[in-house]
Write an enzyme that holds these catalytic residues in place. Structure first.
Site, PDB file in Angstrom:
ATOM      1  N   GLN A   1       0.798  -1.236   0.000  1.00 53.83           N
ATOM      2  CA  GLN A   1       0.000   0.000   0.000  1.00 53.83           C
ATOM      3  C   GLN A   1       0.826   1.278   0.000  1.00 53.83           C
ATOM      4  OE1 GLN A   1      -3.507   0.857   0.543  1.00 53.83           O
ATOM      5  NE2 GLN A   1      -3.947  -0.257   2.407  1.00 53.83           N
TER       6      GLN A   1
ATOM      7  N   ASP B   1      10.523  -6.384  -3.694  1.00 57.99           N
ATOM      8  CA  ASP B   1       9.487  -6.998  -2.863  1.00 57.99           C
ATOM      9  C   ASP B   1       9.764  -8.492  -2.743  1.00 57.99           C
ATOM     10  OD1 ASP B   1       7.076  -7.298  -1.312  1.00 57.99           O
ATOM     11  OD2 ASP B   1       6.289  -5.525  -2.329  1.00 57.99           O
TER      12      ASP B   1
ATOM     13  N   GLY C   1       8.339  -4.786   5.563  1.00 65.19           N
ATOM     14  CA  GLY C   1       8.575  -5.328   6.893  1.00 65.19           C
ATOM     15  C   GLY C   1       7.483  -6.335   7.190  1.00 65.19           C
TER      16      GLY C   1
ATOM     17  N   ARG D   1       4.876  -9.326  20.628  1.00 67.03           N
ATOM     18  CA  ARG D   1       5.877  -8.373  20.106  1.00 67.03           C
ATOM     19  C   ARG D   1       7.155  -9.079  19.686  1.00 67.03           C
ATOM     20  NH1 ARG D   1       7.225  -3.851  24.170  1.00 67.03           N
ATOM     21  NH2 ARG D   1       8.744  -3.263  22.629  1.00 67.03           N
TER      22      ARG D   1
ATOM     23  N   GLN E   1      18.599  -7.348   4.485  1.00 67.38           N
ATOM     24  CA  GLN E   1      18.596  -6.167   3.616  1.00 67.38           C
ATOM     25  C   GLN E   1      19.788  -5.255   3.915  1.00 67.38           C
ATOM     26  OE1 GLN E   1      14.604  -4.482   3.739  1.00 67.38           O
ATOM     27  NE2 GLN E   1      13.857  -6.082   2.376  1.00 67.38           N
TER      28      GLN E   1
ATOM     29  N   ASN F   1       7.512  -0.670  10.624  1.00 65.05           N
ATOM     30  CA  ASN F   1       7.546  -0.743  12.095  1.00 65.05           C
ATOM     31  C   ASN F   1       8.076  -2.083  12.598  1.00 65.05           C
ATOM     32  OD1 ASN F   1       6.624   1.809  12.669  1.00 65.05           O
ATOM     33  ND2 ASN F   1       4.545   1.241  12.151  1.00 65.05           N
TER      34      ASN F   1
ATOM     35  N   ASP G   1       4.307  11.503  12.135  1.00 67.80           N
ATOM     36  CA  ASP G   1       3.777  11.986  13.417  1.00 67.80           C
ATOM     37  C   ASP G   1       3.898  13.511  13.500  1.00 67.80           C
ATOM     38  OD1 ASP G   1       3.540   9.190  14.443  1.00 67.80           O
ATOM     39  OD2 ASP G   1       5.710   9.284  14.231  1.00 67.80           O
TER      40      ASP G   1
ATOM     41  N   ARG H   1       1.254  14.977  11.403  1.00 69.70           N
ATOM     42  CA  ARG H   1      -0.038  14.813  12.096  1.00 69.70           C
ATOM     43  C   ARG H   1      -0.206  15.900  13.159  1.00 69.70           C
ATOM     44  NH1 ARG H   1       0.587   8.210  12.671  1.00 69.70           N
ATOM     45  NH2 ARG H   1      -0.678   7.668  10.842  1.00 69.70           N
TER      46      ARG H   1
ATOM     47  N   HIS I   1       8.574   5.926  17.291  1.00 70.19           N
ATOM     48  CA  HIS I   1       7.379   5.974  16.450  1.00 70.19           C
ATOM     49  C   HIS I   1       6.420   4.909  16.985  1.00 70.19           C
ATOM     50  CE1 HIS I   1       4.649   6.250  13.141  1.00 70.19           C
ATOM     51  NE2 HIS I   1       4.862   4.991  12.805  1.00 70.19           N
TER      52      HIS I   1
END
Length: 332
Positions: free
Chosen positions: A16, A43, A90, A99, A113, A132, A160, A163, A188
């Site tokens: 996206q 990709d 990611g 997590r 990478q 992230n 951010d 924003r 972030h």
């Protein structure tokens, strides 16, 4: 004399954010309206067909600045000769995942990478990590690409930052271009600290502090901060998909300011390698206020930090230390 093309890598290019980002780069939004580019799109093999579709669209759009497209699932081919690398690919956190599971997946992606960039990218390659956990992914990349200068590895907190500008602009009903010098400190993540204590608004009688114009500390210290911290989640709830267009746009802002410089008197937020400024532990990738000149960023020094800010800055640094430890435990 026409400029030499700059090679720009976008990983996760069929996703996206990648799909929103590559036309912006091809249009000159990232590097300037007179800078030709060669796009490298990388990709994973399952996305190869979609990636080829994106390449077809780039060709069909007939962008005058686009001098070539490399679409590949091979990291070496993707990284060869690149001057700018925007790491969007990611492993996203899925429902029910811990997590540590997400971290270990991303550690292995960024390790491989980093190795490809280390060996094959152009010598002074600038790297922006978007995926992230962005700060910690950037740290892993730095670890495994030791010949890329640490000043050249950054992560995206400009989203951010933008924003925060947007919230102030809406609140005051002023154009967002009149608001400047908000700061995003730290990670972030939802512990980041959006700080308006040094922010200004351009008015007919000169620059005025945001606090003075908003006249509502309760909003600025409460709802404003949580809105910026939680904005990504709010967009997922509304769109059923994560922020793509705003992430792509802010990635362009981040690289453009880094390469072409920030306007006089304006600073922006970038996740960069801490040198201990503002008592932030060195060895973390942490978001600071920076200015950019001649392709180099510098942390804005000497801003007064009040007690409330100090606590919030330390809290997000603490989270980054925990993430770093978690990432390193996934390496061993």
């Amino acid at each position: 004399m026409a400029k030499e093309p700059v090679r720009v890598l976008v990983t996760g290019a069929a996703g996206q954010i990648g799909y929103a980002l590559v036309p912006m780069i091809a249009r000159g939004i990232m590097l300037g309206a007179d800078q030709p580019v060669i796009l490298h799109m990388l990709d994973i093999p399952p996305a190869a067909e979609a990636l080829n579709g994106v390449k077809m669209e780039l060709i069909d759009a007939a962008f005058p600045l686009l001098k070539g497209v490399v679409a590949t699932t091979d990291a070496v081919e993707g990284c060869t000769g690149v001057n700018v690398a925007v790491m969007v690919g990611g492993f996203p956190r899925k429902e029910g995942m811990e997590r540590k599971d997400v971290m270990s997946k991303n550690v292995s992606i960024y390790k491989s990478q980093a190795a490809a960039l280390e060996k094959h990218a152009a010598p002074n390659c600038k790297v922006l990590v978007v995926a992230n956990p962005a700060n910690t992914n950037a740290l892993i990349l730095k670890e495994f690409a030791p010949s890329i200068p640490e000043k050249n590895i950054t992560c995206l907190t400009r989203l951010d930052h933008n924003r925060a500008l947007g919230q102030v602009s809406e609140r005051l009903s002023v154009p967002v271009s009149d608001v400047k010098n908000v700061i995003i400190w730290g990670n972030h993540s939802s512990t980041q600290y959006p700080d308006v204590n040094h922010a200004k608004v351009q008015t007919s009688s000169g620059d005025k502090p945001v606090r003075e114009l908003v006249k509502d500390d309760e909003w600025l210290n409460g709802e404003f901060i949580s809105t910026v911290q939680q904005r990504g989640a709010a967009i997922i709830k509304a769109r059923k998909l994560s922020s793509a267009l705003s992430a792509a746009s802010s990635a362009c802002d981040h690289i453009r300011d880094w390469v072409l410089g920030t306007p006089e008197g304006t600073f922006v937020s970038m996740g960069v390698y801490s040198d201990g400024s503002y008592n932030v532990p060195s060895g973390l990738i942490y978001s600071f206020p920076v200015t950019c000149r001649n392709g180099e960023w510098s942390i804005v020094q000497g801003l007064p930090i009040d007690e409330v800010s100090r606590k919030k800055m330390d809290l997000t640094a603490e989270e980054l230390k925990e993430e770093k430890d978690l990432a390193y435990s996934c390496l061993s």
